[in-house]
Scaffold this motif. Structure first.
Motif, PDB file in Angstrom:
ATOM      1  N   VAL A  63       0.804  -1.299   0.141  1.00 58.40           N
ATOM      2  CA  VAL A  63      -0.102  -0.192  -0.009  1.00 58.40           C
ATOM      3  C   VAL A  63       0.854   1.304   0.056  1.00 58.40           C
ATOM      4  CG1 VAL A  63      -1.962   1.145   1.174  1.00 58.40           C
ATOM      5  CG2 VAL A  63      -1.648  -1.336   1.261  1.00 58.40           C
ATOM      6  N   SER A  64       0.326   2.214  -0.770  1.00 63.59           N
ATOM      7  CA  SER A  64       0.935   3.489  -0.738  1.00 63.59           C
ATOM      8  C   SER A  64       0.274   4.315   0.134  1.00 63.59           C
ATOM      9  CB  SER A  64       1.052   4.253  -2.150  1.00 63.59           C
ATOM     10  OG  SER A  64       1.449   5.522  -2.102  1.00 63.59           O
ATOM     11  N   ALA A  65       0.591   4.907   1.285  1.00 60.16           N
ATOM     12  CA  ALA A  65      -0.209   5.461   2.092  1.00 60.16           C
ATOM     13  C   ALA A  65       0.718   6.358   3.177  1.00 60.16           C
ATOM     14  CB  ALA A  65      -1.043   4.652   2.963  1.00 60.16           C
ATOM     15  N   ASP A  66      -0.011   7.534   3.984  1.00 60.42           N
ATOM     16  CA  ASP A  66       0.547   8.031   4.637  1.00 60.42           C
ATOM     17  C   ASP A  66       0.184   7.506   6.090  1.00 60.42           C
ATOM     18  OD1 ASP A  66       1.449  10.079   6.607  1.00 60.42           O
ATOM     19  OD2 ASP A  66       0.224  11.538   5.756  1.00 60.42           O
ATOM     20  N   THR A  67       1.217   6.951   6.956  1.00 59.33           N
ATOM     21  CA  THR A  67       0.744   6.429   8.065  1.00 59.33           C
ATOM     22  C   THR A  67       0.856   7.124   9.374  1.00 59.33           C
ATOM     23  OG1 THR A  67       3.246   5.727   8.518  1.00 59.33           O
ATOM     24  CG2 THR A  67       1.939   4.320   7.515  1.00 59.33           C
ATOM     25  N   THR A  68       0.975   8.625   9.043  1.00 55.88           N
ATOM     26  CA  THR A  68       1.058   9.398  10.257  1.00 55.88           C
ATOM     27  C   THR A  68      -0.434   9.908  10.250  1.00 55.88           C
ATOM     28  OG1 THR A  68       1.413  11.422   8.976  1.00 55.88           O
ATOM     29  CG2 THR A  68       3.332  10.241   9.985  1.00 55.88           C
ATOM     30  N   ASP A  69      -1.364   9.568   9.511  1.00 55.61           N
ATOM     31  CA  ASP A  69      -2.678   9.638   9.573  1.00 55.61           C
ATOM     32  C   ASP A  69      -3.646   8.689  10.300  1.00 55.61           C
ATOM     33  OD1 ASP A  69      -5.183  11.293   8.605  1.00 55.61           O
ATOM     34  OD2 ASP A  69      -5.440   9.395   7.878  1.00 55.61           O
ATOM     35  N   GLU A  70      -4.088   8.778  11.532  1.00 57.72           N
ATOM     36  CA  GLU A  70      -4.836   7.686  12.260  1.00 57.72           C
ATOM     37  C   GLU A  70      -5.996   7.244  11.289  1.00 57.72           C
ATOM     38  OE1 GLU A  70      -6.797   7.053  16.628  1.00 57.72           O
ATOM     39  OE2 GLU A  70      -6.417   9.304  15.785  1.00 57.72           O
ATOM     40  N   GLU A  71      -6.878   7.842  10.570  1.00 60.09           N
ATOM     41  CA  GLU A  71      -7.820   7.229   9.890  1.00 60.09           C
ATOM     42  C   GLU A  71      -7.280   6.273   8.892  1.00 60.09           C
ATOM     43  OE1 GLU A  71     -11.079   7.361  10.616  1.00 60.09           O
ATOM     44  OE2 GLU A  71     -10.410   8.483  12.319  1.00 60.09           O
ATOM     45  N   THR A  72      -6.224   6.588   8.330  1.00 59.60           N
ATOM     46  CA  THR A  72      -5.620   5.833   7.290  1.00 59.60           C
ATOM     47  C   THR A  72      -5.210   4.421   7.796  1.00 59.60           C
ATOM     48  OG1 THR A  72      -4.790   7.750   6.042  1.00 59.60           O
ATOM     49  CG2 THR A  72      -3.789   5.573   5.649  1.00 59.60           C
ATOM     50  N   LEU A  73      -4.725   4.452   8.967  1.00 55.59           N
ATOM     51  CA  LEU A  73      -4.243   3.112   9.727  1.00 55.59           C
ATOM     52  C   LEU A  73      -5.609   2.332  10.077  1.00 55.59           C
ATOM     53  CD1 LEU A  73      -1.430   4.384  12.168  1.00 55.59           C
ATOM     54  CD2 LEU A  73      -1.248   3.309   9.867  1.00 55.59           C
ATOM     55  N   LYS A  74      -6.446   3.026  10.450  1.00 54.54           N
ATOM     56  CA  LYS A  74      -7.806   2.397  10.735  1.00 54.54           C
ATOM     57  C   LYS A  74      -8.222   1.734   9.600  1.00 54.54           C
ATOM     58  CE  LYS A  74      -9.017   4.979  14.777  1.00 54.54           C
ATOM     59  NZ  LYS A  74     -10.268   5.983  15.618  1.00 54.54           N
ATOM     60  N   GLU A  75      -8.461   2.486   8.376  1.00 53.56           N
ATOM     61  CA  GLU A  75      -8.984   1.994   7.204  1.00 53.56           C
ATOM     62  C   GLU A  75      -8.090   0.630   6.648  1.00 53.56           C
ATOM     63  OE1 GLU A  75      -9.100   5.138   4.288  1.00 53.56           O
ATOM     64  OE2 GLU A  75     -10.262   6.430   5.403  1.00 53.56           O
ATOM     65  N   LEU A  76      -6.966   0.572   6.996  1.00 55.41           N
ATOM     66  CA  LEU A  76      -6.081  -0.311   6.398  1.00 55.41           C
ATOM     67  C   LEU A  76      -6.214  -1.685   7.424  1.00 55.41           C
ATOM     68  CD1 LEU A  76      -2.809   1.363   5.579  1.00 55.41           C
ATOM     69  CD2 LEU A  76      -4.223   0.250   3.883  1.00 55.41           C
ATOM     70  N   GLY A  77      -6.851  -1.596   8.342  1.00 57.30           N
ATOM     71  CA  GLY A  77      -7.261  -2.657   9.341  1.00 57.30           C
ATOM     72  C   GLY A  77      -5.736  -3.170  10.103  1.00 57.30           C
ATOM     73  N   LEU A  78      -5.066  -1.955  10.705  1.00 60.23           N
ATOM     74  CA  LEU A  78      -3.858  -2.130  11.432  1.00 60.23           C
ATOM     75  C   LEU A  78      -4.155  -2.804  12.578  1.00 60.23           C
ATOM     76  CD1 LEU A  78      -0.969  -1.603  10.454  1.00 60.23           C
ATOM     77  CD2 LEU A  78      -2.528  -0.670   9.085  1.00 60.23           C
ATOM     78  N   ALA A  79      -5.275  -2.433  13.182  1.00 62.80           N
ATOM     79  CA  ALA A  79      -5.669  -2.845  14.476  1.00 62.80           C
ATOM     80  C   ALA A  79      -5.798  -4.332  14.670  1.00 62.80           C
ATOM     81  CB  ALA A  79      -6.888  -2.111  14.936  1.00 62.80           C
ATOM     82  N   ASP A  80      -5.943  -5.112  13.505  1.00 56.83           N
ATOM     83  CA  ASP A  80      -6.295  -6.412  13.391  1.00 56.83           C
ATOM     84  C   ASP A  80      -4.982  -7.232  13.283  1.00 56.83           C
ATOM     85  OD1 ASP A  80      -9.078  -6.183  13.722  1.00 56.83           O
ATOM     86  OD2 ASP A  80      -9.279  -5.806  11.479  1.00 56.83           O
ATOM     87  N   MET A  81      -3.762  -6.360  12.995  1.00 57.51           N
ATOM     88  CA  MET A  81      -2.473  -7.179  12.796  1.00 57.51           C
ATOM     89  C   MET A  81      -1.906  -7.809  14.078  1.00 57.51           C
ATOM     90  SD  MET A  81      -1.374  -6.922   9.583  1.00 57.51           S
ATOM     91  CE  MET A  81      -2.102  -6.209   8.126  1.00 57.51           C
ATOM     92  N   ASP A  82      -1.228  -8.732  13.817  1.00 61.69           N
ATOM     93  CA  ASP A  82      -0.609  -9.448  15.166  1.00 61.69           C
ATOM     94  C   ASP A  82       0.737  -8.638  15.552  1.00 61.69           C
ATOM     95  OD1 ASP A  82      -2.133 -11.919  15.051  1.00 61.69           O
ATOM     96  OD2 ASP A  82      -0.825 -12.631  13.316  1.00 61.69           O
ATOM     97  N   SER A  83       1.283  -7.898  14.640  1.00 59.28           N
ATOM     98  CA  SER A  83       2.236  -7.152  14.969  1.00 59.28           C
ATOM     99  C   SER A  83       2.496  -6.147  13.914  1.00 59.28           C
ATOM    100  CB  SER A  83       3.676  -7.896  15.374  1.00 59.28           C
ATOM    101  OG  SER A  83       4.157  -8.765  14.039  1.00 59.28           O
TER     102      SER A  83
END
Length: 230
Positions: A63-83
């Motif tokens: 993915v090409s994305a700005d990871t300093t944006d909280e909403e972007t991280l949520k949209e990418l499903g980062l909260a579901d990652m193991d690490s």
């Protein structure tokens, strides 16, 4: 935000971890590729679309994305990652903010690359679970190889090390029970290899020969002394 998806790699009877690698420079891309080759599911993220395109055929998702944006991280499903691994290079602000957001999302294991002692201190203060100093660790590792003390040298923690060394000539033809290495030197021979053969777990009845390669574990001081045996 652009996502490229590939077919995941799976192994029978193997639990694949879901890992996000943020920052796909030399360190991040090497880490992500190794994880994929080991059968894990990897979401690679980088702000540079050219970098994302170059890895589109190798990672599970890119993915090409700005990871300093909280909403972007949520949209990418980062909260579901193991690490998640923050492997962002020179941009300290992005590294720190990204790590902070990942912790807020509740990811169980957050790893972050630090470029300096000060950077690492800030990451630890944030609560990052694992702070990595790749250049520093590699420098320590190579130093022991350059000096001839060992064939490889890996820190498990600050005072516990595993090394690969050549069997001292004085051990030739003797088994581990006879050598009493643990009680004599305070270290443990974990495995051995005859020449170019594969490594085999070591047991008390294992007979060593000059030229064998040994994998030895122990505290740093006694292990450094063991590496200097003739």
């Amino acid at each position: 935000m652009k996502t490229l998806t590939n077919k995941p790699t799976r192994k029978r009877g193997f639990h694949a971890a879901n890992v996000a690698v943020i920052g796909l420079g030399r360190f991040g891309s090497a880490l992500a590729l190794e994880l994929v080759s080991s059968g894990h599911q990897v979401l690679g993220i980088d702000f540079d679309e050219k970098v994302v395109q170059s890895l589109s055929g190798d990672l599970t998702h890119v993915v090409s994305a700005d990871t300093t944006d909280e909403e972007t991280l949520k949209e990418l499903g980062l909260a579901d990652m193991d690490s998640a691994v923050v492997a962002i290079g020179a941009d300290l602000e992005s590294s720190i903010l990204t790590a902070s957001l990942l912790l807020q999302l509740g990811i169980k294991q957050v790893w972050a690359k630090a470029n300096s002692t000060a950077h690492g201190k800030i990451l630890r203060q944030l609560g990052v679970h694992h702070v990595i100093f790749p250049e520093y660790e590699m420098g320590r590792r190579v130093a022991h190889q350059v000096s001839g003390e060992s064939l490889d040298y890996v820190h498990i923690d600050e005072d516990f090390v595993m090394v690969k060394v050549q069997c001292p000539p004085s051990f030739d033809g003797r088994d581990l029970a006879d050598l009493k290495i643990r009680s004599t030197y305070g270290v443990t021979v974990v495995a051995y290899s005859h020449g170019d053969s594969n490594y085999t777990p070591a047991f008390p009845e294992t007979v060593l020969h000059a030229g064998d390669h040994l994998v030895v574990a122990g505290r740093k001081k006694p292990l450094d002394e063991f590496c200097q045996l003739d």
